[in-house]
Design a protein around this motif. Structure first.
Motif, PDB file in Angstrom:
ATOM      1  N   LYS A   1       0.834  -1.206   0.000  1.00 13.51           N
ATOM      2  CA  LYS A   1       0.000   0.000   0.000  1.00 13.51           C
ATOM      3  C   LYS A   1       0.868   1.256   0.000  1.00 13.51           C
ATOM      4  O   LYS A   1       0.610   2.202  -0.753  1.00 13.51           O
ATOM      5  CB  LYS A   1      -0.927  -0.014   1.206  1.00 13.51           C
ATOM      6  N   ASP A   2       1.880   1.258   0.841  1.00 12.69           N
ATOM      7  CA  ASP A   2       2.767   2.427   0.917  1.00 12.69           C
ATOM      8  C   ASP A   2       3.517   2.617  -0.395  1.00 12.69           C
ATOM      9  O   ASP A   2       3.693   3.749  -0.865  1.00 12.69           O
ATOM     10  CB  ASP A   2       3.761   2.262   2.070  1.00 12.69           C
ATOM     11  N   TRP A   3       3.936   1.498  -0.986  1.00 16.37           N
ATOM     12  CA  TRP A   3       4.687   1.604  -2.246  1.00 16.37           C
ATOM     13  C   TRP A   3       3.803   2.173  -3.360  1.00 16.37           C
ATOM     14  O   TRP A   3       4.229   3.029  -4.125  1.00 16.37           O
ATOM     15  CB  TRP A   3       5.212   0.220  -2.644  1.00 16.37           C
ATOM     16  N   ILE A   4       2.576   1.670  -3.436  1.00 18.02           N
ATOM     17  CA  ILE A   4       1.660   2.143  -4.479  1.00 18.02           C
ATOM     18  C   ILE A   4       1.354   3.627  -4.274  1.00 18.02           C
ATOM     19  O   ILE A   4       1.341   4.401  -5.242  1.00 18.02           O
ATOM     20  CB  ILE A   4       0.363   1.310  -4.471  1.00 18.02           C
ATOM     21  N   ARG A   5       1.105   4.022  -3.038  1.00 21.29           N
ATOM     22  CA  ARG A   5       0.829   5.433  -2.756  1.00 21.29           C
ATOM     23  C   ARG A   5       1.992   6.314  -3.219  1.00 21.29           C
ATOM     24  O   ARG A   5       1.795   7.326  -3.876  1.00 21.29           O
ATOM     25  CB  ARG A   5       0.594   5.618  -1.254  1.00 21.29           C
ATOM     26  N   GLN A   6       3.207   5.870  -2.883  1.00 20.83           N
ATOM     27  CA  GLN A   6       4.372   6.657  -3.269  1.00 20.83           C
ATOM     28  C   GLN A   6       4.550   6.678  -4.782  1.00 20.83           C
ATOM     29  O   GLN A   6       4.923   7.706  -5.363  1.00 20.83           O
ATOM     30  CB  GLN A   6       5.627   6.089  -2.598  1.00 20.83           C
ATOM     31  N   HIS A   7       4.262   5.543  -5.405  1.00 14.89           N
ATOM     32  CA  HIS A   7       4.387   5.484  -6.868  1.00 14.89           C
ATOM     33  C   HIS A   7       3.418   6.461  -7.535  1.00 14.89           C
ATOM     34  O   HIS A   7       3.785   7.162  -8.493  1.00 14.89           O
ATOM     35  CB  HIS A   7       4.108   4.061  -7.351  1.00 14.89           C
ATOM     36  N   ILE A   8       2.201   6.518  -7.015  1.00 15.16           N
ATOM     37  CA  ILE A   8       1.211   7.440  -7.590  1.00 15.16           C
ATOM     38  C   ILE A   8       1.639   8.883  -7.349  1.00 15.16           C
ATOM     39  O   ILE A   8       1.529   9.734  -8.248  1.00 15.16           O
ATOM     40  CB  ILE A   8      -0.184   7.168  -7.000  1.00 15.16           C
ATOM     41  N   LEU A   9       2.147   9.154  -6.149  1.00 12.38           N
ATOM     42  CA  LEU A   9       2.625  10.506  -5.848  1.00 12.38           C
ATOM     43  C   LEU A   9       3.728  10.912  -6.819  1.00 12.38           C
ATOM     44  O   LEU A   9       3.730  12.026  -7.351  1.00 12.38           O
ATOM     45  CB  LEU A   9       3.159  10.574  -4.411  1.00 12.38           C
ATOM     46  N   ASP A  10       4.647   9.983  -7.068  1.00 16.51           N
ATOM     47  CA  ASP A  10       5.740  10.283  -8.002  1.00 16.51           C
ATOM     48  C   ASP A  10       5.214  10.500  -9.413  1.00 16.51           C
ATOM     49  O   ASP A  10       5.680  11.385 -10.139  1.00 16.51           O
ATOM     50  CB  ASP A  10       6.758   9.146  -7.997  1.00 16.51           C
ATOM     51  N   THR A  11       4.241   9.660  -9.813  1.00  8.70           N
ATOM     52  CA  THR A  11       3.710   9.742 -11.181  1.00  8.70           C
ATOM     53  C   THR A  11       2.975  11.048 -11.418  1.00  8.70           C
ATOM     54  O   THR A  11       3.199  11.726 -12.428  1.00  8.70           O
ATOM     55  CB  THR A  11       2.771   8.549 -11.461  1.00  8.70           C
ATOM     56  N   VAL A  12       2.069  11.415 -10.483  1.00  5.58           N
ATOM     57  CA  VAL A  12       1.253  12.623 -10.705  1.00  5.58           C
ATOM     58  C   VAL A  12       2.032  13.893 -10.416  1.00  5.58           C
ATOM     59  O   VAL A  12       1.631  14.988 -10.839  1.00  5.58           O
ATOM     60  CB  VAL A  12      -0.032  12.578  -9.868  1.00  5.58           C
TER      61      VAL A  12
END
Length: 1600
Positions: free
Chosen positions: A1324-1335
């Motif tokens: 969950k934390d990884w996905i959240r960070q990935h989305i933050l980086d992407t957007v």
């Protein structure tokens, strides 16, 4: 018309000086383009339209094709099909009889073909290898074969067909071997035997061919070995065949009642009279023991020829045909010849007219027998070579002289040494080391011999031994024999710019070279007396009542060691390549190309080395890929295999069906599996959906060559599973149905079919019942076929139990089987007793019918998806890896299956996201509809509306579910993507569809319930707001209208306003507060419905006090054990449960934090979600968790949640209470108050600009922001899925591989620990960070918001334009009153887009002093300003995390659902399940890890456990834990406790390198974290590099 002459037939022989007549004749037959010697064997083996149907012979050019087709399937009637059908309606004989002119000219004679002319024409057009094959097939049919081919064309001598006859091998039993039941098997041209020649003079009317047939058929039914006048077409004029000499042999069977001659005899028959064929006659006279001359009379020229011969008394034998009406002159000419030749009466036979052919043939037989007993002259055909050259005849063997010498050079030394010694020296790579390497690989899969050392150490030892052998094998230098062998083959493969003819010449040279090797090997093996003695020993030992199995096994091994064929040289060449460390060298790199060319030219390739039970995978792969490249990637395959007990005619069946010849010869025992590639013609490629038909020939099952019975069964299981797995069509050759061997074969085949069915491959199966000849066999055997099906069904049930399948399966469940269509009755091959028995035509016809049916069935199978060579190779690798394990289904893995599964998962994820997007959009629209309902709506009406919407969404989801299922069905109907391989997963996908819709339905219903609660709260709030708003406005108006309050300053007014505001609001009552604690207890109680927990609830105490500290495992939480066990394992049990409790608590805290960040109100569904998550987690540990533990843990979580939910609820009530909401309007009211006061003494001023800004800011702006955020989560999700890194979210396997690779490269222990210990939280934390980086990258979020903003602003602007007009299209009046109508129209226009608070509208329009047209203009200006302000706000916004957390549709949650899976972990190593779907039958994962990484330790030493569960399940290891109540249990039987898990062994050592590397690197860290001692890792693990790990990771997850 028939000619009115006395002779047997009239010969209009083609003038040998007229080559044009030859070409003309060949042209009529369509053979002119193949003359001379251009028709190849390979071209005839291609599959064409005629292979699917029996084309009628309707033109002359079809005749050769028909003849060869029948000949190659050993149809003894092939010579009878060389005539065009006679379509005349009248009886030709009657027409001839009534023809008074007796015209000797027949207009249709040109279309009449004599079979002998056709045979001569085909031999003239065939190349050397086709000639050999034709001669072999003709001899097998018991036809005479050409010995001397007549001259063709000018200056062309007749030719001795020595080469063509070299491949004819015969078996017979001479008298001296009758008692021992021995036999002789030999190339017939090497056998010294008496040779008898039959010739005739010009006017002989007695058919010597017919007479010869009777001589050769003594003791048998008469068979037309030689073509004669009474056969179909035999009476037609010969155009080419005059001068042809045919040969055949009479061979003894060892039965005195059947054998006319006690030893082999050769018979030659000259076509035409001797005066026309003097060179042939002189040659025959020289090589024959006796020459039988048939005559009616003797002409002067013939008299001279015969009297000029030497050795007349010993060689010449006259046969005088004394027919009725023989003239005195004819008789005198015969008497004169007899006298001049000085022949005794014993050398003369007179056939009188009253003696029929059968009776006269007995007299000839007596003369021949008498000649044999007198020790006459013997000769072998090989000896005739020199005599032919001496007499000026040509010999067909001159073309391969150089290759013959090279073959002899290759085989130099074979006659000096034993075969075994020769192989050890010249073919060393396939010796004991290769077999040892194969055994090591097998042991690596089964780990049966591990006794003392640890499993992982033992595996490392095996790998080290393998590496040692591989290194030793790679150091071998090419032997002398292999240097010669490869040099000649590489010569063909030279990459030079030579003409096509040169290339064909090189290929022909190669084939001559290979053929000469085969010929020499056969000759050597056939003459090897040691082999003969070995066969006798085996026969003697096998016939004993008490068999010595070990001795028999040794004898068979000796027999195997003594076998040698071309396949052994090819095997050695493959192993040279396999073990080469420099495959880029010029010679080595060309070897696969050599073998690929040979495959394309019809040569077989060894697929499975049966001696070592191994496959040289690199060699086979590179050879087939070379072939794939040579055909331009057009390599669709249709694979056909025949299986059966040894020596039941399966190879003969395959060879007859397709005209091929797999490598088998005297003294050799074929082992393993070979394959031949047959090209498919362009005319049927689309029908058969393939470019090649691949025939796989295997050794017979239940072979005594394998030694001990248990070894035989194991080997047969491997072989059958392997070849059936590769095949599209499998033929089970059934013979002796009730025999033990046959029953075992059926059992083995049933297991193999069951395994294939389970992995998604369904081959077609046909049962062939041999030696069933009766006309009524089909009806009589119906009951037998039903009995066979019953047996197969019973075997399938037993097999499913043995394979560990949950459901019993019948054979008909495994494949489409019809007892009528899938059973074939085939009569025996021989029509009589060999060796003189002809081939049974019924056998050939039945096999042809089977072949036609198979090809027609496959051509009509639209669902079959043909594999190309790369896919075929993948099947080879994965099948072979899997059969090496004892449990096939347990270990099968295949990248084709994985690719097909991943491809469908990608499509399925896309369908799921489309469904979720639709429902999200619908849900938000419904929520808005509910919130926009009239504030005065009754509660009951709202509840009815909610129920209506729930019904609506249920129907919508049902429709979506149906559509998804239809998409799935259409996907499975596709021919590509290997969908047939994932058929068994269809139910998993169907179940997942149901699970998704169920989950979405529950989520939407919960949201609707929350929206209803929010609406109720909103109604209560609006009622209170309206009440206090009206009071405030009334007080303001009253104050302003009071004339006594004049000349007040702004500060005075503010003070007055504050007093008034305070007085009105101080009595305000907030919204009603829920009893959170009671609600949570109620939900908790509901989660234990129908369970005996009432006592637990009585002792709860105050929920506020629960959950303040960490959860502690207590003794009452543990399952009941005997005291000694409890005391012994208490710490382990406590640690296990504490770990579970901590992980559940941490996961629920994360969920709770996500909820708290939304700033929403509490609803009981939030507690349900927490408890559902707890249930889901505890379900994976149900064996460990007592009800008490579950209750206390849930209570603990509810205690934590209750305090947070209470705070969240109170905050919501405060933020949304009437006082807070009214407070938002205070500044606006103050401004209005000041403005009203100042304007009371002046003229009214238009305040529309101010009011427009207020309206846009307080009414429109919140709606715009909410509308952007409403779909922002969906937009972000789409953006992430469209990004360049989206592949990692395409499937679960890609995601896992990416995460693990990132972890490795990151190199942080704490990240590894978090990933292993709290996998869900880490993801969950990884996905959240990935989305933050992407957007955050390239201002993606800002761009999305701005794009959405512009769409919404345009929509609002349109709503204003439409609102300014009435229904009839006219503009609203430009007055103050119209503003109210304008606002109502705007609200209606935006009702489905955004929520516009009613009270905010009232406040913003309070005491507006403007007209509608001015207000509209001001609204547009304010809207434009809003757009600019929000764009600027979006540009400056940096807190992306806060934005994500407050979105109604959180992209991080949606991505998590997509890639997280079911959440179950391996019960041993705790690795998460890697199945792409949430709903699936079994949990499994691509990569397991050392169990110590999951916290497992040795009970005694407390050291982290180093073994892998994928290794333990292979061997005899035991485990114990709380689930087994600490009783030892075999790992192999782990399903007793974990039936939902599928843990296959690692198919390669590299599969688990990742976690081995991690354990080695962080051994001390993991030990410290788990409060254990570091693991004792094998030394070999310490040599694993990061590069190896990354490559192994890609292979494990099938990432290219």
């Amino acid at each position: 018309m028939w000619r009115q002459v006395e002779t047997s037939q009239t010969f209009t022989t083609m003038n040998e000086q007229d080559p044009e007549a030859l070409v003309s004749f060949l042209s009529k037959l369509g053979l002119d383009t193949f003359y001379p010697n251009k028709l190849t064997l390979h071209s005839l083996l291609e599959i064409h339209k005629s292979s699917l149907t029996d084309e009628a012979v309707n033109s002359l050019d079809k005749i050769p094709q028909c003849f060869l087709r029948k000949l190659f399937r050993i149809n003894a009637d092939c010579r009878g099909g060389v005539q065009l059908p006679d379509n005349s309606e009248n009886d030709e004989d009657m027409v001839d009889f009534l023809d008074v002119d007796w015209d000797p000219i027949d207009g249709s004679a040109e279309d009449k073909i004599n079979p002998l002319d056709l045979i001569v024409a085909l031999f003239l057009c065939a190349d050397s290898f086709l000639q050999q094959e034709m001669a072999s097939k003709m001899s097998m049919c018991q036809f005479s074969v050409p010995l001397l081919l007549p001259p063709h064309g000018s200056q062309s001598p007749c030719s001795l067909m020595l080469w063509a006859l070299r491949d004819i091998v015969k078996e017979w039993r001479p008298l001296e071997l009758c008692e021992s039941k021995g036999f002789v098997k030999k190339s017939i041209i090497l056998e010294n035997l008496p040779f008898y020649c039959f010739v005739r003079l010009k006017n002989c009317t007695l058919s010597k061919s017919q007479l010869l047939n009777h001589v050769l058929s003594c003791g048998q039914q008469n068979h037309n070995i030689f073509v004669h006048r009474d056969m179909k077409g035999g009476a037609h004029d010969r155009r080419l065949a005059s001068g042809l000499v045919e040969v055949c042999w009479s061979l003894p069977s060892g039965n005195k009642n059947l054998d006319k001659f006690p030893e082999p005899v050769g018979f030659a028959n000259l076509r035409g009279d001797i005066s026309e064929s003097l060179p042939q006659f002189r040659f025959l006279y020289q090589v024959s023991a006796l020459v039988f001359v048939f005559l009616d009379k003797v002409e002067e020229e013939e008299h001279k020829i015969l009297t000029s011969l030497a050795d007349l008394q010993t060689k010449l034998f006259l046969v005088f045909n004394c027919k009725e009406g023989t003239s005195k002159l004819d008789a005198l000419s015969f008497q004169k010849l007899k006298k001049d030749l000085n022949l005794p009466d014993s050398r003369v036979k007179i056939r009188k007219s009253n003696l029929n052919v059968a009776e006269f043939s007995e007299k000839l037989c007596s003369s021949i027998t008498e000649s044999m007993t007198s020790g006459g002259f013997k000769v072998n055909i090989n000896y005739m070579h020199d005599k032919a050259v001496e007499l000026g005849l040509s010999v067909d063997e001159t073309r391969g002289d150089d290759q013959k010498k090279e073959a002899e050079q290759t085989l130099n030394g074979i006659r000096v040494n034993k075969i075994k010694d020769y192989k050890d020296k010249q073919l060393p790579l396939q010796g004991d080391k290769w077999k040892s390497l194969s055994q090591l690989e097998m042991e690596e899969c089964r780990l049966k011999k591990c006794i003392k050392t640890g499993i992982e150490e033992y595996k490392c030892e095996l790998q080290a031994e393998k590496e040692k052998i591989i290194n030793e094998q790679s150091k071998y230098k090419l032997s002398r024999a292999m240097k010669c062998f490869t040099k000649d083959l590489l010569e063909v493969n030279k990459k030079t710019e030579q003409s096509r003819e040169k290339t064909e010449d090189r290929r022909e040279n190669r084939d001559f070279f290979l053929k000469w090797i085969q010929i020499h090997l056969n000759a050597h093996l056939q003459s090897d007396t040691q082999l003969s003695q070995l066969h006798s020993k085996i026969k003697k030992e096998s016939s004993k009542e008490k068999k010595d199995e070990n001795l028999i096994a040794e004898l068979y091994q000796e027999l195997l060691d003594s076998s040698l064929g071309i396949e052994h040289y090819m095997r050695e060449m493959g192993l040279i390549y396999e073990f080469s460390t420099n495959r880029t060298s010029e010679e080595i790199c060309r070897l696969p190309g050599v073998a690929a060319d040979m495959l394309l030219d019809g040569h077989p390739l060894e697929l499975l080395d049966g001696d070592a039970s191994n496959i040289p995978e690199t060699w086979v792969t590179d050879v087939l890929m070379e072939l794939h490249n040579r055909v331009g990637g057009m390599s669709r395959l249709l694979v056909l295999t025949v299986l059966g007990v040894q020596s039941t005619g399966k190879s003969t069946l395959l060879n007859t069906m397709f005209g091929v010849q797999f490598p088998v010869s005297s003294g050799r025992c074929t082992r393993g599996a070979y394959m031949i590639f047959l090209r498919v013609g362009d005319d049927v490629k689309s029908d058969l959906n393939c470019d090649f038909i691949v025939l796989i020939d295997t050794e017979g099952l239940r072979s005594p060559l394998l030694g001990l019975p248990e070894e035989t069964l194991e080997h047969d299981n491997q072989l059958a599973t392997f070849v059936i797995g590769l095949s599209d069509v499998t033929i089970i050759n059934v013979a002796m149905e009730q025999s033990t061997e046959m029953q075992d074969t059926l059992q083995i085949a049933t297991h193999a079919f069951l395994r294939m069915n389970e992995i998604g491959k369904k081959p077609v199966c046909h049962f062939v019942h041999q030696n069933v000849a009766a006309v009524s066999a089909n009806d009589r055997n119906l009951s037998e076929r039903q009995k066979l099906l019953d047996q197969l069904n019973e075997m399938a049930k037993e097999a499913s139990e043995m394979e560990g399948l949950p459901d019993d399966k019948a054979f008909t469940d495994v494949m489409d089987y019809d007892i009528n269509k899938n059973n074939w009755n085939i009569p025996g091959l021989w029509h009589g007793t060999p060796p003189m028995a002809p081939v049974n035509t019924g056998y050939s016809e039945a096999v042809a019918e089977l072949k036609k049916h198979l090809l027609q069935t496959m051509s009509g199978d639209s669902k079959r998806q043909a594999s190309q060579i790369p896919e075929f190779l993948e099947w080879i690798k994965s099948l072979w890896k899997s059969v090496k394990y004892e449990n096939f289904l347990f270990s099968f893995r295949n990248s084709l299956v994985a690719n097909a599964y991943d491809t469908l998962c990608i499509e399925f994820n896309r369908w799921e996201w489309e469904l979720r997007k639709k429902i999200f959009t619908w849900q938000k629209a419904v929520e808005l509809e509910i919130l926009n309902t009239d504030t005065h709506s009754k509660v009951q009406g709202l509840e009815d509306l909610i129920e209506l919407k729930k019904t609506e969404v249920s129907q919508k989801l049902t429709d979506e579910e149906t559509q998804m299922k239809e998409k799935l069905d259409k996907y499975y109907e596709k021919k590509d993507a290997n969908v047939n391989l994932i058929e068994k997963y269809r139910n998993d996908f169907l179940n997942s569809i149901g699970s998704i819709t169920k989950e979405v339905r529950l989520s939407v219903n919960n949201k609707l319930d929350q929206t209803l609660q929010l609406k109720k709260c909103s109604i209560e709030l609006q009622e209170k707001l309206q009440k206090y708003r009206e009071v405030i406005e009334k007080q303001m108006k009253k104050f302003v209208s009071d004339e006594q309050r004049s000349s007040l300053s702004d500060d005075d007014l503010k003070d007055e306003f504050e007093k008034m505001w305070t007085k009105v609001t101080e009595t305000m009552v907030g919204l009603n507060e829920q009893n959170i604690y009671d609600n949570i207890i109620k939900v908790l109680r509901g989660s234990f419905l129908n369970r005996k927990v009432n006592e637990f609830f009585l002792n709860i105490g105050d929920l506020k006090e629960i959950g303040k500290g960490p959860f502690q495992v207590k003794p009452e939480h543990m399952k009941g054990f005997p005291l000694f066990k409890y005391l012994k394992f208490q710490n382990d049990m406590t640690r296990d449960l504490q770990k579970i409790a901590d992980e559940v608590t941490e996961t629920c805290r994360t969920m709770l934090n996500d909820v708290l960040e939304t700033n929403s109100d509490y609803h009981e569904s939030l507690t349900k979600e927490l408890l559902d998550k707890t249930d889901q987690f505890l379900k994976t540990h149900k064996r460990k968790c007592k009800t008490r533990f579950e209750f206390d843990l849930k209570l603990h979580i509810c205690g934590i949640a209750s305090k947070e939910f209470l705070k969240m609820h109170q905050k919501f009530l405060k933020d949304n209470g009437p006082q807070t909401q009214l407070e938002k309007f205070k500044t606006q009211y103050l401004t209005d108050f000041l403005s009203l006061y100042k304007l009371r003494s002046t003229d009214q001023v238009d305040n529309c600009e101010y009011k427009a800004n207020v309206f846009v800011q307080s009414c429109i702006e919140p709606g715009v922001k909410e509308l952007i955020n409403r779909s922002l989560g969906i937009d972000i999700m789409d953006e992430v899925l469209k990004s360049s890194e989206s592949v990692e979210f395409s499937t679960r396997s890609f995601f896992q591989q990416h995460i693990m690779q990132e972890l490795l490269l990151k190199g942080d222990f704490q990240s590894f620990l978090k990933y292993i210990s709290t996998y869900e939280i880490y993801i969950k934390d990884w996905i959240r960070q990935h989305i933050l980086d992407t957007v955050s990258k390239n201002e993606t979020l800002c761009k999305i918001r701005k794009k959405k903003l512009q769409v919404i602003i345009d929509r609002v602007s349109l709503a204003i334009t439409q609102a300014s007009k009435r229904a009839d299209g006219t503009m609203l009046p430009d007055n103050k009153e119209s503003i109210t109508e304008l606002i109502e129209n705007i609200m209606k226009g935006l009702n489905k887009d955004m929520l516009i608070p009613f009270e905010a509208v009232k406040v913003s329009l309070f005491e507006i002093q403007s007209t509608s047209h001015s207000f509209i203009k001001s609204l547009r200006v304010a809207l434009d300003q809003l757009s600019k302000r929000l764009q600027e706000e979006f540009s400056k916004c940096k807190d992306v995390k806060e934005t994500l957390d407050k979105l109604p549709v959180k992209p991080q949650d949606e991505l998590f659902k997509r890639v997280f899976g079911c959440g179950h972990q391996c019960p041993f190593c705790k690795v998460p399940c890697g199945v792409g779907l949430k709903e699936h039958k079994h949990h499994q994962t691509a990569v397991h890890r050392p169990q110590g990484l999951g916290g497992y330790r040795d009970f005694k030493t407390q050291k982290l456990w180093v073994s892998l569960c994928t290794t333990d399940v292979q061997c005899q290891s035991l485990f114990r834990n709380q689930d087994t109540e600490y009783q030892w249990h075999p790992y192999k039987e782990y399903k007793d406790y974990y039936p939902d898990w599928h843990i296959p062994p690692d198919v390669t050592p590299e599969a688990s390198d990742y976690w081995k590397y991690v354990l080695v690197k962080y051994n001390e860290d993991f030990a410290s974290a788990y409060k254990a001692k570091p693991a004792d890792v094998p030394e070999a693990w310490k040599t694993i590099t990061e590069e190896q790990v990354l490559n192994g990771l890609k292979d494990a997850f099938n990432v290219k």
